[in-house]
Design a protein around this motif. Structure first.
Motif, mmCIF file in Angstrom:
data_model
loop_
_atom_site.group_PDB
_atom_site.id
_atom_site.type_symbol
_atom_site.label_atom_id
_atom_site.label_comp_id
_atom_site.label_asym_id
_atom_site.label_seq_id
_atom_site.Cartn_x
_atom_site.Cartn_y
_atom_site.Cartn_z
ATOM 1 N N ASP A 142 0.837 -1.204 0.000
ATOM 2 C CA ASP A 142 0.000 0.000 0.000
ATOM 3 C C ASP A 142 0.865 1.245 0.000
ATOM 4 O OD1 ASP A 142 0.339 1.211 2.758
ATOM 5 O OD2 ASP A 142 -0.270 -0.808 3.331
ATOM 6 N N ASN B 271 0.580 3.935 1.916
ATOM 7 C CA ASN B 271 0.613 4.647 3.207
ATOM 8 C C ASN B 271 -0.378 5.790 3.299
ATOM 9 O OD1 ASN B 271 2.769 3.171 4.286
ATOM 10 N ND2 ASN B 271 4.231 4.465 3.198
ATOM 11 N N LYS C 269 -4.120 2.712 2.054
ATOM 12 C CA LYS C 269 -3.948 1.806 3.191
ATOM 13 C C LYS C 269 -5.314 1.311 3.657
ATOM 14 C CE LYS C 269 -1.168 1.156 7.292
ATOM 15 N NZ LYS C 269 -2.232 0.503 8.052
ATOM 16 N N GLN D 88 1.639 -7.535 4.613
ATOM 17 C CA GLN D 88 1.175 -6.257 4.070
ATOM 18 C C GLN D 88 2.270 -5.237 4.340
ATOM 19 O OE1 GLN D 88 -2.660 -4.858 5.384
ATOM 20 N NE2 GLN D 88 -2.272 -2.791 4.633
ATOM 21 N N GLU D 89 2.652 -4.491 3.305
ATOM 22 C CA GLU D 89 3.805 -3.618 3.428
ATOM 23 C C GLU D 89 3.560 -2.321 2.673
ATOM 24 O OE1 GLU D 89 7.338 -5.659 2.248
ATOM 25 O OE2 GLU D 89 8.649 -3.975 2.732
ATOM 26 N N GLY D 90 4.041 -1.218 3.231
ATOM 27 C CA GLY D 90 3.936 0.057 2.529
ATOM 28 C C GLY D 90 5.128 0.227 1.605
ATOM 29 N N TYR D 91 4.990 1.070 0.579
ATOM 30 C CA TYR D 91 6.140 1.339 -0.278
ATOM 31 C C TYR D 91 6.326 2.846 -0.411
ATOM 32 C CZ TYR D 91 2.868 2.211 -4.122
ATOM 33 O OH TYR D 91 1.865 2.710 -4.910
#
Lengths: 369, 419
Positions: B197, B199, B204, B224-227
């Motif tokens: 996602d 952020n 998100k 699940q990870e932010g970029y």
């Protein structure tokens, strides 16, 4: 009281920083047991991240050279430099479109198109950089430092807007499409296309069966960047003009008294910096396959960080800083949480500024600085 | 040459004077103004323009008048994006809301596109009458209702300082979109998914919702990870993901992000590392359901990408919807591919219906409170989406989602899904 601060300031900051790293580190994915476990589990991934980091770092390093050369000679942080690089990407893409390289499958045509794009992008960016210096910085050379800095930020906005308009010109590059200049545009993966048309695998390590990816793109970026860096170093150290540049950086007035044409030397510095940005533009386009009007901003800040990391004004330092930033970002993406990659990159900048303001290899600027 | 120019100018000047005179003498009707606030600078322009066109079309079909000609209705499309950000700008959206609040002729505010922007403008307009807002696109649930695990405890009440609801939307919300995307993944036979996602509130929010719903229907969410939305590339991240599923790649990657946030680059690096979108599927929410994604990634790279968006597949539209599409093509000289156009049409439709309803009840449509009440009272409206109503929260009762798949360089409708 003052001496107390001077004596204890650094240790206090150091304790604070260590405390913050251990407190916030796990949140940002800095969990040593997990990272070490994953490296042991698959050491070849470490090599893979090294390759990705080196290729990205090479592009950052080439751009960082432009920052550091300009800072070395007139002590100005040329904030428009990242955007000159962005213009390089668009120039390269447009040249490829005009020469028909985007639509052909003929490998010779493709290679010639890429060479033409490299030359045109370097010339356009070099001219643009010289024009920016001539228009915006030269007359402010003796004005307060802040005036030139703000004028640099202004030039950055102007160049970004040129990119925004350029990205909407689909008569020039048909793939820009109809969605306007704001969106990212595709820069076709021509290097892989060349390899495929020659019946070769774009991944040079495919036949080794190691499961590692070292593509023709990585190779081109690293080789081209190395040639440019070695060439620049040779030019600065071994030619008359290079000597004049070093003399101007050390002491402008003394250099003038020795008969060096200061204006010309500064113009040439901008010319070389711009040319390198143009080359970086082509490399980034071929490597990341994207053209975007805003792409110069983040890379510009990373390159500036790289220049400070290596020691601003120090050409070898800028190269080293660029590679370190690329590796740091790749490792953070790979072993920690990608959400926090910027945190680590800029934490390094803060730490360097606190503990070693002259950078890893030391500043090389005039006595006035 | 110069003589001809002079004649042309004279004719133009006289013509414009005549027109102005007609305008002044011919009308005694009062003017009601409707404005929209959508991002019209940057990658979202295509979607926003389709919405604006649909709104223009709906107003033109009403003849630009309301209540049997007693009121002239004019429409202005405002931009809430700035070139500096290349997408919606908090400062511009706040300025738009304040401008609308201060202009007493404005009786409806159609927007926003981004949920984050709505968070800023709802409270401002809430204390200006309240001025009713109807959004064609906001999908963040917290603007109208609480959703477990997705919204803050003080939402949605904190957006309504006057205590009266003034915000309605024709788009179904993310708490349903998550469920729709989970249903889509089940129908595609996906067992494992990696979620990334951007952020942001929207990205998100969708990603969290997909995370919950996918787990609920038995899909394994690996992580699940932010970029970083401005990074030059994501090759390292994609390399990590390519071995995250017990040494191999996951069945699918879900991206919760708006297209401005470098989605094309994420997609490109995903294809470079993990292969095409049949091998490892790439699924996203409504904000990547746009031609901008395909132009950014290149048609060959984007082939096979799935995206869901509020609305109904064009092929599943009813009579009103089908007629709208035909009218759109005739009016703007080309068909639209944006599902949001349908929602834009019903947004303007709802505003105009509210004005008519106020008049029919003998009320005064220049009164913002009256128009707000009429919007919230809309029941069984025959719109392009079908027959729908607003509930007490301002949410639409028809929760259709359309799923598109990139085929041959454009999004082609894959099917319609319900939560």
């Amino acid at each position: 009281m003052k001496s107390f601060f001077r004596r204890f300031m650094r240790p206090i900051i150091a304790i604070l920083v260590i405390y913050l790293v251990f407190l916030l580190g796990p949140i940002a994915g800095l969990d040593f047991p997990i990272i070490v476990g994953r490296i042991q589990e698959s050491p070849k991934m470490l090599v893979q991240f090294l390759i990705i980091g080196l290729a990205n770092g090479a592009i950052v390093a080439i751009i960082a050279l432009g920052y550091t050369m300009v800072y070395g000679i007139i002590e100005l942080i040329n904030f428009a430099h990242g955007d000159v690089y962005m213009i390089g990407v668009f120039t390269a893409l447009s040249t490829l479109s005009v020469t028909g390289a985007l639509t052909t499958n003929n490998p010779v045509h493709l290679v010639l198109g890429i060479v033409a794009a490299l030359v045109v992008a370097m010339i356009v960016c070099a001219s643009l950089n010289v024009a920016i210096e001539r228009l915006a910085y030269r007359r402010l050379r003796n004005a307060p430092r802040l005036a030139a800095l703000i004028s640099a930020i202004g030039m950055s906005f102007i160049v970004e807007n040129i990119g925004l308009i350029w990205a909407a010109q689909s008569w020039l590059v048909p793939s820009f499409g109809t969605t306007g200049g704001g969106a990212q545009k595709s820069f076709p993966d021509l290097l892989s296309k060349i390899m495929i048309s020659l019946n070769l695998d774009p991944n040079l390590l495919a036949s080794t069966g190691l499961g590692l990816r070292f593509t023709i793109k990585d190779l081109l970026v690293i080789v081209l960047a190395s040639i440019l860096m070695i060439g620049l170093r040779f030019f600065i150290q071994n030619t008359r003009l290079g000597k004049a540049m070093r003399a101007t950086a050390q002491n402008r007035d003394a250099a003038k008294m020795m008969g060096i044409n200061i204006d010309r030397v500064i113009s040439i510095t901008f010319l070389i910096g711009g040319g390198l940005a143009g080359a970086a533009g082509l490399m980034a386009g071929l490597y990341n396959n994207t053209a975007w009007w805003f792409m110069g901003f983040r890379v510009g800040i990373q390159a500036f960080t790289a220049a400070v990391l290596g020691g601003i004004g120090n050409i070898t330092g800028a190269m080293l800083g660029g590679f370190l930033i690329g590796l740091l970002a790749a490792f953070s993406d790979g072993y920690m949480d990608a959400r926090w990659t910027n945190l680590w990159v800029f934490a390094v900048l803060v730490l360097i500024l606190i503990f070693r303001p002259t950078g890893l290899l030391g500043e090389q600027v005039g006595e006035k600085a | 040459m110069s003589k001809r120019l002079f004649v042309t100018f004279s004719v133009l000047v006289i013509a414009s004077m005549l027109l102005a005179a007609c305008g002044g003498a011919g009308t005694t009707a009062k003017t009601l103004k409707i404005v929209s606030s959508l991002p019209m600078t940057g990658a979202n322009l295509v979607i926003s323009q389709a919405i604006v066109n649909a709104e223009i079309l709906r107003l033109e079909q009403a003849g630009g008048k309301a209540c049997g000609g007693k009121y002239n209705v004019v429409y202005e499309a405002w931009d809430d994006a700035s070139a500096a950000l290349g997408k919606w700008d908090p400062a511009v959206e706040t300025e738009n809301a304040n401008k609308a609040a201060a202009d007493p002729t404005i009786i409806a505010y159609l927007g926003t596109y981004n949920s984050g922007a709505a968070k800023l403008s709802i409270p401002i307009l809430n204390q200006a009458g309240p001025l009713v807002m109807i959004s064609p696109a906001n999908t963040y649930p917290g603007l109208t209702h609480a959703a477990a695990g997705l919204t803050d405890p003080d939402e949605p009440d904190k957006y309504y300082p006057s205590g009266i609801r003034n915000y309605a939307r024709v788009a179904a919300t993310d708490d349903y979109q998550g469920s729709v995307d989970a249903n889509l993944m089940v129908s595609l036979g996906i067992k494992t998914v990696y979620i990334v996602d951007d952020n942001e509130l929207y990205g998100k929010g969708v990603a969290d919702s997909v995370h919950q719903n996918a787990t609920k229907v038995g899909i394994t969410v690996i992580a699940q990870e932010g970029y970083d939305t401005k990074a030059a590339d994501y090759k390292a991240l994609m390399t990590k993901i390519s071995t995250s599923n017990a040494g191999g790649p996951p069945d699918a990657i879900f991206i919760g992000a708006v297209v401005d946030n470098n989605v094309a680059q994420v997609l490109k690096d995903k294809v470079a590392i993990m292969g095409d979108n049949e091998t490892v599927k790439f699924i996203g929410p409504d904000a990547i359901y746009t031609g901008a994604l395909i132009e950014g990634a290149g048609a060959d790279v984007a082939e096979g990408v799935y995206a869901s968006a509020p609305g109904l597949a064009f092929k599943d539209l009813g009579e009103v919807g089908k007629k709208f599409l035909a009218d759109y093509t005739a009016r703007f000289g080309g068909a639209t591919k944006e599902p949001y156009a349908v929602l834009g049409f019903d947004t303007m439709g709802a505003a105009l219906k509210a004005i008519e309803d106020v008049c029919a009840a003998g009320g005064d449509p220049t009164n913002r409170q009256a128009v707000r009440d009429a919007v919230f009272a809309i029941k069984d409206y025959d719109g392009a989406l079908g027959k729908w109503s607003f509930d007490a929260n301002g949410d639409i009762t028809l929760l259709w989602y359309v799923v598109g798949k990139v085929t041959g360089g454009q999004f082609v409708e894959f099917g319609s899904f319900l939560p």
